[in-house]
Motif scaffolding. Structure first.
Motif, PDB file in Angstrom:
ATOM      1  N   TRP A  23       0.511  -1.149   0.055  1.00 22.17           N
ATOM      2  CA  TRP A  23      -0.308  -0.107   0.062  1.00 22.17           C
ATOM      3  C   TRP A  23       1.060   1.139   0.201  1.00 22.17           C
ATOM      4  N   LEU A  24       2.505   1.819   0.660  1.00 19.34           N
ATOM      5  CA  LEU A  24       2.832   2.791   0.904  1.00 19.34           C
ATOM      6  C   LEU A  24       3.552   2.424  -0.406  1.00 19.34           C
ATOM      7  N   GLU A  25       4.082   1.673  -1.604  1.00 19.25           N
ATOM      8  CA  GLU A  25       4.503   1.742  -2.760  1.00 19.25           C
ATOM      9  C   GLU A  25       3.273   2.597  -3.600  1.00 19.25           C
ATOM     10  N   GLN A  26       2.108   1.386  -3.903  1.00 14.76           N
ATOM     11  CA  GLN A  26       1.424   2.161  -4.430  1.00 14.76           C
ATOM     12  C   GLN A  26       0.668   3.641  -4.271  1.00 14.76           C
ATOM     13  N   GLY A  27       1.196   4.449  -3.255  1.00 16.60           N
ATOM     14  CA  GLY A  27       1.046   5.242  -3.280  1.00 16.60           C
ATOM     15  C   GLY A  27      -0.712   5.320  -1.897  1.00 16.60           C
ATOM     16  N   ARG A  28      -1.470   3.986  -1.290  1.00 16.84           N
ATOM     17  CA  ARG A  28      -2.192   4.998  -0.570  1.00 16.84           C
ATOM     18  C   ARG A  28      -2.487   5.476   0.840  1.00 16.84           C
ATOM     19  N   PRO A  29      -3.195   6.328   1.372  1.00 18.90           N
ATOM     20  CA  PRO A  29      -3.197   6.955   2.490  1.00 18.90           C
ATOM     21  C   PRO A  29      -3.017   6.490   3.760  1.00 18.90           C
ATOM     22  N   ILE A  30      -2.026   5.877   3.957  1.00 19.04           N
ATOM     23  CA  ILE A  30      -1.907   5.161   5.309  1.00 19.04           C
ATOM     24  C   ILE A  30      -0.915   6.316   6.064  1.00 19.04           C
ATOM     25  N   ASN A  31      -0.075   5.533   7.190  1.00 14.57           N
ATOM     26  CA  ASN A  31       0.566   5.828   8.308  1.00 14.57           C
ATOM     27  C   ASN A  31       1.777   5.316   8.328  1.00 14.57           C
ATOM     28  N   ALA A  32       2.524   6.447   8.571  1.00 12.60           N
ATOM     29  CA  ALA A  32       4.155   5.655   8.758  1.00 12.60           C
ATOM     30  C   ALA A  32       4.944   6.353   9.100  1.00 12.60           C
ATOM     31  N   SER A  33       5.139   5.813  10.485  1.00 12.10           N
ATOM     32  CA  SER A  33       6.288   5.779  11.327  1.00 12.10           C
ATOM     33  C   SER A  33       7.206   6.700  11.429  1.00 12.10           C
ATOM     34  N   ALA A  34       8.141   7.098  11.550  1.00 15.86           N
ATOM     35  CA  ALA A  34       9.829   7.439  11.659  1.00 15.86           C
ATOM     36  C   ALA A  34      10.724   6.171  11.131  1.00 15.86           C
ATOM     37  N   GLN A  35      10.593   5.314  12.677  1.00 17.32           N
ATOM     38  CA  GLN A  35      11.128   4.066  12.423  1.00 17.32           C
ATOM     39  C   GLN A  35      10.970   3.339  11.275  1.00 17.32           C
TER      40      GLN A  35
END
Length: 321
Positions: free
Chosen positions: A94-106
């Protein structure tokens, strides 16, 4: 087979009367203002393209994995990136597909290490993922201050100019005008060093090592572009330059990113011959986004030729900045 049980029909109680609906007033926006959703969508699209390009350049051998059977695409698979980063396959997909998800700095840090990103690429990734790191850059001024013009003139005969993040040339000294007369003669709205480098015909473009300067210039430009995602002026500039220059379009598609740094630039002028310089970029603290670019000759021969070019040049382009 059993028949369905008949259910007694009970009429629903009448609904209370509702006041007539009032249509919401459209949100008023300033000219050129980008809707938040459009800005976020553009950032996610950039993030998707960047991650794919970085994943494709890392081979299994680079990260200590066996090559395995024949692969249809270069680089690592998505599930391999997820495994090495310690995240779920679905989340990374989902991150690589550009979906609106939350991502932490870690987690982003783990992905950056897996993809072997350098410092500039890691910063680029964090900005695209909208993980706060630095304050937003304010709008950039279009004019240089009087003090900076005095400094520019004091650097003469060293060629020097003031440019903003998009490489619009704001001010210059006579040494710069001698090197780039066609830039300073261009109308202010079109006076851009990146545009000149990629679109000027060979007979007026003094850049000698374009094969070296072009990839570096585009990578640094993308580094600055990521700080202005969603800005319609930046998007329009990139679209127009891609259409005007196949070389820029090809380099832009690589998704390469690099931090600003001094670099060697070579030029050739019909009047004096080849000149080798060291281009140094100095950020102007009082004007965020503005930098001073100074060209210092690398050797005595280049210094003499620059002095001859400066002496022969007629000041062109009108008032500075």
């Amino acid at each position: 087979m059993a028949q369905p049980t008949e259910i007694e029909y009970v009429p629903a109680p009448p609904r209370p009367r509702q006041p007539p609906a009032v249509e919401p007033r459209p949100v008023e926006r300033r000219p050129g203002e980008v809707r938040p959703g459009a800005r976020a969508g553009g950032r996610r699209a950039e993030l998707a393209s960047f991650l794919r390009s970085r994943r494709e350049r890392v081979s299994p051998e680079d990260v200590g994995m066996p090559p395995g059977p024949r692969r249809r695409t270069p680089g690592l698979r998505r599930e391999e990136v997820a495994q090495l980063s310690g995240v779920g396959v679905t989340w990374y997909t989902w991150l690589e597909q550009g979906r609106p998800i939350n991502a932490s700095a870690q987690v982003l840090g783990a992905v950056a290490r897996t993809l072997r990103l350098d410092v500039a690429e890691s910063e680029h990734l964090f900005r695209l993922a909208d993980v706060p790191q630095t304050a937003a850059t304010p709008d950039e001024p279009r004019e240089a201050t009087r003090d900076l013009r005095v400094i520019l003139d004091g650097l003469d005969p060293l060629p020097a100019s003031l440019v903003n993040a998009r490489s619009d040339v704001l001010a210059w000294n006579d040494g710069y005008a001698a090197m780039f007369p066609h830039i300073v003669r261009t109308p202010a709205a079109e006076r851009n060093s990146m545009w000149f480098m990629f679109t000027a015909p060979p007979e007026i473009n003094p850049v000698l090592n374009l094969d070296e300067q072009a990839p570096e210039g585009v990578a640094v430009f993308r580094y600055r572009y990521s700080q202005h995602l969603g800005d319609p002026e930046w998007q329009d500039f990139v679209h127009r330059l891609c259409a005007a220059s196949p070389l820029f379009a090809r380099l832009w598609a690589t998704q390469n990113v690099a931090p600003p740094r001094p670099c060697n630039k070579r030029f050739r002028f019909p009047e004096v011959g080849e000149v080798a310089t060291r281009a140094t970029h100095l950020d102007v603290g009082s004007l965020p986004g503005v930098r001073m670019v100074v060209y210092t000759p690398i050797d005595d021969l280049s210094r003499d030729r620059l002095a001859k070019l400066r002496a022969r040049a007629v000041v062109r382009g009108g008032p500075r900045g």
